[in-house]
Motif scaffolding. Structure first.
Motif, short mmCIF file in Angstrom:
data_model
loop_
_atom_site.label_atom_id
_atom_site.label_comp_id
_atom_site.label_asym_id
_atom_site.label_seq_id
_atom_site.Cartn_x
_atom_site.Cartn_y
_atom_site.Cartn_z
N GLN A 65 -4.93 -10.62 6.13
CA GLN A 65 -5.32 -9.49 5.97
C GLN A 65 -4.37 -8.47 6.51
OE1 GLN A 65 -8.69 -9.05 5.69
NE2 GLN A 65 -8.32 -6.40 5.74
N THR A 66 -3.51 -8.47 7.54
CA THR A 66 -2.57 -7.25 8.19
C THR A 66 -1.34 -6.98 6.75
OG1 THR A 66 -3.04 -7.68 10.04
CG2 THR A 66 -1.37 -6.97 9.61
N GLU A 67 -1.13 -8.45 6.52
CA GLU A 67 -0.10 -8.25 5.64
C GLU A 67 -0.10 -8.41 4.25
OE1 GLU A 67 2.54 -12.18 7.07
OE2 GLU A 67 1.02 -12.67 8.17
N LEU A 68 -1.01 -8.75 3.65
CA LEU A 68 -1.25 -8.77 2.17
C LEU A 68 -3.12 -7.92 1.73
CD1 LEU A 68 -1.28 -12.43 1.13
CD2 LEU A 68 0.39 -10.11 0.86
N ILE A 69 -4.12 -8.58 2.90
CA ILE A 69 -5.34 -7.75 1.99
C ILE A 69 -5.15 -6.34 2.19
CG2 ILE A 69 -7.64 -7.53 1.93
CD1 ILE A 69 -7.27 -10.78 2.57
N ASP A 70 -4.82 -5.28 3.53
CA ASP A 70 -4.62 -4.03 3.61
C ASP A 70 -4.09 -3.16 2.80
OD1 ASP A 70 -7.07 -4.98 6.02
OD2 ASP A 70 -5.58 -4.30 7.15
N PRO A 71 -2.76 -3.51 2.78
CA PRO A 71 -1.84 -2.89 1.87
C PRO A 71 -2.29 -2.50 0.55
CG PRO A 71 -0.59 -4.04 3.30
CD PRO A 71 -1.99 -4.66 3.14
N ALA A 72 -3.02 -3.65 0.69
CA ALA A 72 -2.75 -3.77 -1.38
C ALA A 72 -4.96 -3.16 -1.58
CB ALA A 72 -3.21 -4.88 -2.11
N LEU A 73 -5.22 -3.47 -0.64
CA LEU A 73 -6.91 -2.99 -1.30
C LEU A 73 -6.85 -1.75 -1.18
CD1 LEU A 73 -9.38 -3.13 -2.10
CD2 LEU A 73 -10.24 -4.05 0.63
N LYS A 74 -6.72 -0.77 0.64
CA LYS A 74 -6.76 0.12 1.03
C LYS A 74 -5.61 1.26 0.47
CE LYS A 74 -8.65 -0.91 5.74
NZ LYS A 74 -8.20 -1.22 7.07
N GLY A 75 -4.44 0.68 0.39
CA GLY A 75 -3.49 1.36 -0.17
C GLY A 75 -3.87 1.72 -1.69
N THR A 76 -4.38 0.81 -2.23
CA THR A 76 -4.93 1.59 -3.72
C THR A 76 -5.82 2.85 -3.78
OG1 THR A 76 -4.04 -0.94 -4.41
CG2 THR A 76 -5.81 0.43 -6.22
N ILE A 77 -6.68 2.08 -3.13
CA ILE A 77 -8.07 2.99 -2.95
C ILE A 77 -7.18 4.37 -2.53
CG2 ILE A 77 -10.13 3.34 -1.26
CD1 ILE A 77 -10.70 1.52 -4.02
#
Length: 294
Positions: A65-77
């Motif tokens: 969640q912290t290392e991959l999902i949040d940066p990809a998902l929240k970052g893009t949004i």
């Protein structure tokens, strides 16, 4: 005047860019945080087009969640939300991945052709612990939902295993994977099947996706699907004196289990380099850096 904007945390990672000809006039660097909403407001203000390429790539993580999902998902949004506030922006190009296209087809039959209509299944990715694929899939789904709600002109690009001579001084994951294959026969992907594309073709695709008024939707960027032994066979022919790891010569599959459609990418103006050229140029780059000697 052309302007290029980057978000950065470590200035040493962009020294190769600041050294480029014309960088003093054409390159402007901003500091921004992918996880902070509004962080990109000043970055995109006044821009005509935006490339969003930043997303972490790890095959092994302790906290997905912290290392991959949040940066990809929240970052893009967060980047896209900033873009919705700027009336001058004509198009946004988001670098996604082939990982958001085909991760729920773990037993593809021979002669399958994967095209832009395919989407990875988040449930499948989570069950298989394919965390990078999950991060890119969730990010892309959220991207298209936001576009529908806000009317951004968006194009997504989906590169495969991106190799070729790197511009930056350090090697990224895919370059390290190729180097390890050449030196040790070590596989980056357990299947031994690689969806290869040249980094220079990926870069050109970004420019074309931004500049071509008719570009739209998703574009898969894979020049060739190949087994790792095919890559080593190619290098043996090009470099007979290169000390390559042995490969199995018996019971080899006749052909790769699937193909990736090139049709839309080629309609955009992309002409994929042959794998032979990409591998040769990669080896020459490794040799220049003293990572390979022969």
């Amino acid at each position: 005047m052309a302007m290029y904007v980057l978000s950065l945390c470590d200035s040493s990672k962009v020294e190769h860019l600041t050294a480029l000809e014309g960088a003093n006039e054409r390159l402007h660097l901003y500091e921004a945080n992918l996880l902070e909403e509004g962080s990109f407001d000043s970055v995109v203000d006044g821009c005509d087009g935006v490339f969003h390429t930043a997303s972490p790539v790890f095959l092994s993580v302790s906290d997905p969640q912290t290392e991959l999902i949040d940066p990809a998902l929240k970052g893009t949004i967060n980047v896209l939300k900033s873009c919705t506030k700027v009336s001058t922006i004509k198009r946004v190009v988001v670098t996604s991945s082939i990982a958001s296209v085909m991760y729920n087809y773990d037993s593809l039959k021979q002669d399958f052709v994967v095209d832009e209509t395919w989407f990875s299944d988040p449930i499948f990715c989570e069950e298989k612990k394919e965390w990078y694929a999950l991060s890119k899939t969730l990010a892309e789904k959220a991207t298209w939902k936001l576009v529908e709600e806000n009317g951004l002109d968006l194009v997504t690009l989906h590169p495969g295993y991106t190799i070729g001579p790197p511009l930056q001084p350090t090697l990224n994951l895919s370059c390290v994977g190729l180097l390890n294959l050449i030196k040790e026969g070590k596989q980056l992907l357990p299947t031994g099947v690689y969806r290869c594309v040249d980094v220079r073709d990926v870069a050109l695709a970004h420019v074309l996706a931004l500049e071509n008024p008719s570009a739209s939707g998703r574009y898969l960027l894979v020049g060739r699907v190949a087994y790792s032994f095919e890559a080593l066979d190619i290098l043996k022919r090009i470099y007979p004196s290169l000390d390559l790891p042995p490969t199995e010569t018996e019971n080899r599959p006749d052909k790769v289990p699937y193909q990736i459609s090139k049709e839309r990418a080629e309609s955009l103006g992309v002409t994929f380099r042959p794998l032979e050229v990409t591998l040769k140029d990669s080896v020459e780059s490794f040799r220049e850096r003293n990572l390979i000697t022969f």
